[in-house]
Design a protein around this motif. Structure first.
Motif, PDB file in Angstrom:
ATOM      1  N   LEU A 165       0.864  -1.179   0.000  1.00 54.29           N
ATOM      2  CA  LEU A 165       0.000   0.000   0.000  1.00 54.29           C
ATOM      3  C   LEU A 165       0.902   1.230   0.000  1.00 54.29           C
ATOM      4  O   LEU A 165       1.739   1.395   0.890  1.00 54.29           O
ATOM      5  N   ILE A 166       0.741   2.081  -1.009  1.00 54.89           N
ATOM      6  CA  ILE A 166       1.509   3.323  -1.088  1.00 54.89           C
ATOM      7  C   ILE A 166       0.617   4.474  -0.624  1.00 54.89           C
ATOM      8  O   ILE A 166      -0.460   4.694  -1.188  1.00 54.89           O
ATOM      9  N   VAL A 167       1.074   5.183   0.391  1.00 55.41           N
ATOM     10  CA  VAL A 167       0.371   6.370   0.880  1.00 55.41           C
ATOM     11  C   VAL A 167       1.257   7.572   0.575  1.00 55.41           C
ATOM     12  O   VAL A 167       2.324   7.740   1.163  1.00 55.41           O
ATOM     13  N   ASP A 168       0.805   8.390  -0.343  1.00 55.53           N
ATOM     14  CA  ASP A 168       1.601   9.499  -0.857  1.00 55.53           C
ATOM     15  C   ASP A 168       1.224  10.812  -0.161  1.00 55.53           C
ATOM     16  O   ASP A 168       0.108  10.968   0.341  1.00 55.53           O
ATOM     17  N   GLU A 169       2.175  11.742  -0.142  1.00 54.49           N
ATOM     18  CA  GLU A 169       1.940  13.109   0.322  1.00 54.49           C
ATOM     19  C   GLU A 169       1.497  13.176   1.780  1.00 54.49           C
ATOM     20  O   GLU A 169       0.563  13.899   2.135  1.00 54.49           O
ATOM     21  N   VAL A 170       2.184  12.427   2.630  1.00 54.38           N
ATOM     22  CA  VAL A 170       1.927  12.516   4.063  1.00 54.38           C
ATOM     23  C   VAL A 170       2.590  13.792   4.576  1.00 54.38           C
ATOM     24  O   VAL A 170       3.807  13.959   4.432  1.00 54.38           O
ATOM     25  N   GLY A 171       1.789  14.686   5.143  1.00 59.14           N
ATOM     26  CA  GLY A 171       2.350  15.894   5.714  1.00 59.14           C
ATOM     27  C   GLY A 171       1.944  17.177   5.033  1.00 59.14           C
ATOM     28  O   GLY A 171       2.195  18.262   5.559  1.00 59.14           O
ATOM     29  N   TYR A 172       1.301  17.085   3.862  1.00 61.42           N
ATOM     30  CA  TYR A 172       0.934  18.304   3.157  1.00 61.42           C
ATOM     31  C   TYR A 172      -0.268  18.986   3.797  1.00 61.42           C
ATOM     32  O   TYR A 172      -0.417  20.205   3.713  1.00 61.42           O
ATOM     33  N   LEU A 173      -1.121  18.192   4.427  1.00 58.68           N
ATOM     34  CA  LEU A 173      -2.283  18.752   5.110  1.00 58.68           C
ATOM     35  C   LEU A 173      -2.356  18.166   6.523  1.00 58.68           C
ATOM     36  O   LEU A 173      -2.163  16.967   6.707  1.00 58.68           O
ATOM     37  N   PRO A 174      -2.647  19.013   7.534  1.00 57.78           N
ATOM     38  CA  PRO A 174      -2.780  18.484   8.900  1.00 57.78           C
ATOM     39  C   PRO A 174      -4.035  17.623   9.016  1.00 57.78           C
ATOM     40  O   PRO A 174      -5.010  17.801   8.279  1.00 57.78           O
ATOM     41  N   LEU A 175      -4.014  16.680   9.944  1.00 61.41           N
ATOM     42  CA  LEU A 175      -5.141  15.777  10.152  1.00 61.41           C
ATOM     43  C   LEU A 175      -5.905  16.180  11.403  1.00 61.41           C
ATOM     44  O   LEU A 175      -5.298  16.518  12.425  1.00 61.41           O
ATOM     45  N   ASP A 176      -7.235  16.138  11.317  1.00 62.54           N
ATOM     46  CA  ASP A 176      -8.013  16.343  12.534  1.00 62.54           C
ATOM     47  C   ASP A 176      -8.011  15.039  13.332  1.00 62.54           C
ATOM     48  O   ASP A 176      -7.444  14.028  12.907  1.00 62.54           O
ATOM     49  N   SER A 177      -8.656  15.047  14.479  1.00 67.06           N
ATOM     50  CA  SER A 177      -8.564  13.896  15.386  1.00 67.06           C
ATOM     51  C   SER A 177      -9.134  12.631  14.766  1.00 67.06           C
ATOM     52  O   SER A 177      -8.569  11.541  14.921  1.00 67.06           O
ATOM     53  N   CYS A 188      -2.066   0.173  12.194  1.00 65.43           N
ATOM     54  CA  CYS A 188      -2.121  -0.961  13.130  1.00 65.43           C
ATOM     55  C   CYS A 188      -2.570  -2.231  12.429  1.00 65.43           C
ATOM     56  O   CYS A 188      -2.022  -3.318  12.667  1.00 65.43           O
ATOM     57  N   ALA A 189      -3.578  -2.111  11.553  1.00 68.18           N
ATOM     58  CA  ALA A 189      -4.134  -3.286  10.890  1.00 68.18           C
ATOM     59  C   ALA A 189      -3.130  -3.908   9.920  1.00 68.18           C
ATOM     60  O   ALA A 189      -3.131  -5.127   9.715  1.00 68.18           O
ATOM     61  N   ARG A 190      -2.265  -3.092   9.315  1.00 73.06           N
ATOM     62  CA  ARG A 190      -1.285  -3.616   8.367  1.00 73.06           C
ATOM     63  C   ARG A 190       0.027  -4.003   9.042  1.00 73.06           C
ATOM     64  O   ARG A 190       0.885  -4.623   8.404  1.00 73.06           O
ATOM     65  N   TYR A 191       0.187  -3.671  10.297  1.00 72.67           N
ATOM     66  CA  TYR A 191       1.446  -3.913  11.004  1.00 72.67           C
ATOM     67  C   TYR A 191       1.824  -5.394  10.970  1.00 72.67           C
ATOM     68  O   TYR A 191       1.058  -6.254  11.388  1.00 72.67           O
ATOM     69  N   GLU A 192       3.009  -5.680  10.416  1.00 71.95           N
ATOM     70  CA  GLU A 192       3.549  -7.027  10.280  1.00 71.95           C
ATOM     71  C   GLU A 192       2.653  -7.958   9.447  1.00 71.95           C
ATOM     72  O   GLU A 192       2.766  -9.172   9.521  1.00 71.95           O
ATOM     73  N   LYS A 193       1.773  -7.370   8.642  1.00 67.68           N
ATOM     74  CA  LYS A 193       0.907  -8.160   7.761  1.00 67.68           C
ATOM     75  C   LYS A 193       1.051  -7.761   6.299  1.00 67.68           C
ATOM     76  O   LYS A 193       0.706  -8.539   5.410  1.00 67.68           O
ATOM     77  N   GLY A 194       1.506  -6.558   6.055  1.00 69.61           N
ATOM     78  CA  GLY A 194       1.678  -6.081   4.687  1.00 69.61           C
ATOM     79  C   GLY A 194       2.567  -4.859   4.693  1.00 69.61           C
ATOM     80  O   GLY A 194       2.697  -4.176   5.707  1.00 69.61           O
ATOM     81  N   SER A 195       3.182  -4.591   3.559  1.00 72.16           N
ATOM     82  CA  SER A 195       4.143  -3.487   3.469  1.00 72.16           C
ATOM     83  C   SER A 195       3.460  -2.177   3.121  1.00 72.16           C
ATOM     84  O   SER A 195       2.522  -2.133   2.327  1.00 72.16           O
ATOM     85  N   LEU A 196       3.971  -1.122   3.722  1.00 74.88           N
ATOM     86  CA  LEU A 196       3.548   0.243   3.425  1.00 74.88           C
ATOM     87  C   LEU A 196       4.728   0.986   2.808  1.00 74.88           C
ATOM     88  O   LEU A 196       5.871   0.856   3.274  1.00 74.88           O
ATOM     89  N   ILE A 197       4.450   1.764   1.779  1.00 70.66           N
ATOM     90  CA  ILE A 197       5.419   2.729   1.267  1.00 70.66           C
ATOM     91  C   ILE A 197       4.809   4.105   1.463  1.00 70.66           C
ATOM     92  O   ILE A 197       3.715   4.379   0.960  1.00 70.66           O
ATOM     93  N   LEU A 198       5.477   4.957   2.220  1.00 73.52           N
ATOM     94  CA  LEU A 198       4.982   6.299   2.488  1.00 73.52           C
ATOM     95  C   LEU A 198       5.951   7.330   1.924  1.00 73.52           C
ATOM     96  O   LEU A 198       7.172   7.130   1.979  1.00 73.52           O
ATOM     97  N   THR A 199       5.403   8.407   1.397  1.00 74.93           N
ATOM     98  CA  THR A 199       6.234   9.551   1.027  1.00 74.93           C
ATOM     99  C   THR A 199       5.790  10.730   1.878  1.00 74.93           C
ATOM    100  O   THR A 199       4.589  10.943   2.079  1.00 74.93           O
ATOM    101  N   SER A 200       6.758  11.484   2.382  1.00 75.79           N
ATOM    102  CA  SER A 200       6.419  12.594   3.280  1.00 75.79           C
ATOM    103  C   SER A 200       7.430  13.723   3.162  1.00 75.79           C
ATOM    104  O   SER A 200       8.627  13.481   2.984  1.00 75.79           O
ATOM    105  N   ASN A 201       6.934  14.933   3.267  1.00 77.03           N
ATOM    106  CA  ASN A 201       7.805  16.105   3.289  1.00 77.03           C
ATOM    107  C   ASN A 201       8.098  16.559   4.718  1.00 77.03           C
ATOM    108  O   ASN A 201       8.701  17.606   4.931  1.00 77.03           O
ATOM    109  N   LYS A 202       7.663  15.777   5.710  1.00 76.26           N
ATOM    110  CA  LYS A 202       7.839  16.123   7.114  1.00 76.26           C
ATOM    111  C   LYS A 202       8.842  15.181   7.782  1.00 76.26           C
ATOM    112  O   LYS A 202       8.824  13.969   7.547  1.00 76.26           O
ATOM    113  N   SER A 203       9.690  15.734   8.624  1.00 76.87           N
ATOM    114  CA  SER A 203      10.552  14.895   9.457  1.00 76.87           C
ATOM    115  C   SER A 203       9.689  14.246  10.530  1.00 76.87           C
ATOM    116  O   SER A 203       8.588  14.711  10.843  1.00 76.87           O
ATOM    117  N   PHE A 204      10.188  13.177  11.124  1.00 77.80           N
ATOM    118  CA  PHE A 204       9.398  12.469  12.124  1.00 77.80           C
ATOM    119  C   PHE A 204       9.077  13.360  13.329  1.00 77.80           C
ATOM    120  O   PHE A 204       8.039  13.196  13.969  1.00 77.80           O
TER     121      PHE A 204
END
Length: 244
Positions: A165-177, A188-204
């Motif tokens: 699962l590729i999740v692109d543009e993490v960090g361009y818009l803030p998230l509400d609760s 959590c649901a994908r943890y140790e069950k499938g791979s994620l590829i994330l792209t982000s312009n934000k440091s951790f």
């Protein structure tokens, strides 16, 4: 000629459309080279198999929702000398998928994060792995709608099913609760069950602000980074290069 037409019709009836289409050419080539019957049959079946593989790739490509098609060979590593090309090519071998590991591409806009994610995805699609691409804004918008319509579990399965699962543009818009919580549930649901590829312009360190909750951000990063490859790209923008 009657026997040739009968053979073509029978191939079509068996669903071997490419073999039927290639029959004349393969017969002519076999006649010129004096191929054995077995060699001719293998070449005819190879043509069918190759066409089916091509169609399967096209179907998986459409289902992946990739924004465009880019290969690793199209990436200009010389323009990003700080990037470890050997690491990227190792990721393109897809061994991380078998280990259910994640890949996080970090860097400012325009440095090639999405290009690299798409190139890895295309390698996976070529090897028969299901892939799904979505921006974070699209993802949380979709899950929010499903949550409001009381069908979140069913919709969540769309994002749990693909091997990557590729999740692109993490960090361009803030998230509400709610959006932050939905993203947390997916991670959590994908943890140790499938791979994620994330792209982000934000440091951790900025994810707490992004998610509006430092504790939740820590929990998300804890799962993302536990089995992961982090690629920081600190070079210049390809878009500015092309414009200049």
């Amino acid at each position: 000629m009657i026997e040739l037409e009968q053979a073509r019709l029978r191939l079509e009836e068996l669903g071997l459309e490419q073999a039927a289409h290639a029959l004349d050419a393969k017969l002519e080539a076999a006649s010129r080279s004096q191929s054995t019957y077995l060699s001719f049959l293998n070449e005819l079946l190879d043509a069918e198999i190759q066409e089916r593989q091509r169609r399967n790739v096209e179907v998986r490509m459409k289902l992946s929702h990739l924004p465009y098609r880019r290969t690793l060979n199209e990436f200009d590593f010389l323009f990003q000398p700080g990037l470890d090309e050997r690491l990227i090519r190792e990721l393109a071998s897809l061994t991380f998928v078998g280990r259910q590991e994640n890949v996080l591409f970090l860097g400012p806009p325009g440095v090639g994060k999405t290009h690299l994610a798409v190139a890895i995805a295309m390698e996976a699609i070529g090897q028969g792995l299901p892939v799904y691409f979505v921006s974070l804004a699209q993802l949380v918008g979709d899950l929010r709608k499903a949550y409001e319509e009381n069908r979140l579990d069913k919709r969540m399965r769309v994002y749990l099913r693909p091997r990557i699962l590729i999740v692109d543009e993490v960090g361009y818009l803030p998230l509400d609760s709610l959006a932050a919580n939905l993203f947390f549930q997916l991670v959590c649901a994908r943890y140790e069950k499938g791979s994620l590829i994330l792209t982000s312009n934000k440091s951790f360190g900025e994810w707490g602000e992004l998610m509006g909750d430092p504790v939740l951000a820590t929990a998300v990063l804890d799962r993302l980074l536990h089995h992961s490859h982090v690629v920081n790209i600190r070079g210049n923008s390809y878009r500015l290069k092309e414009k200049l």
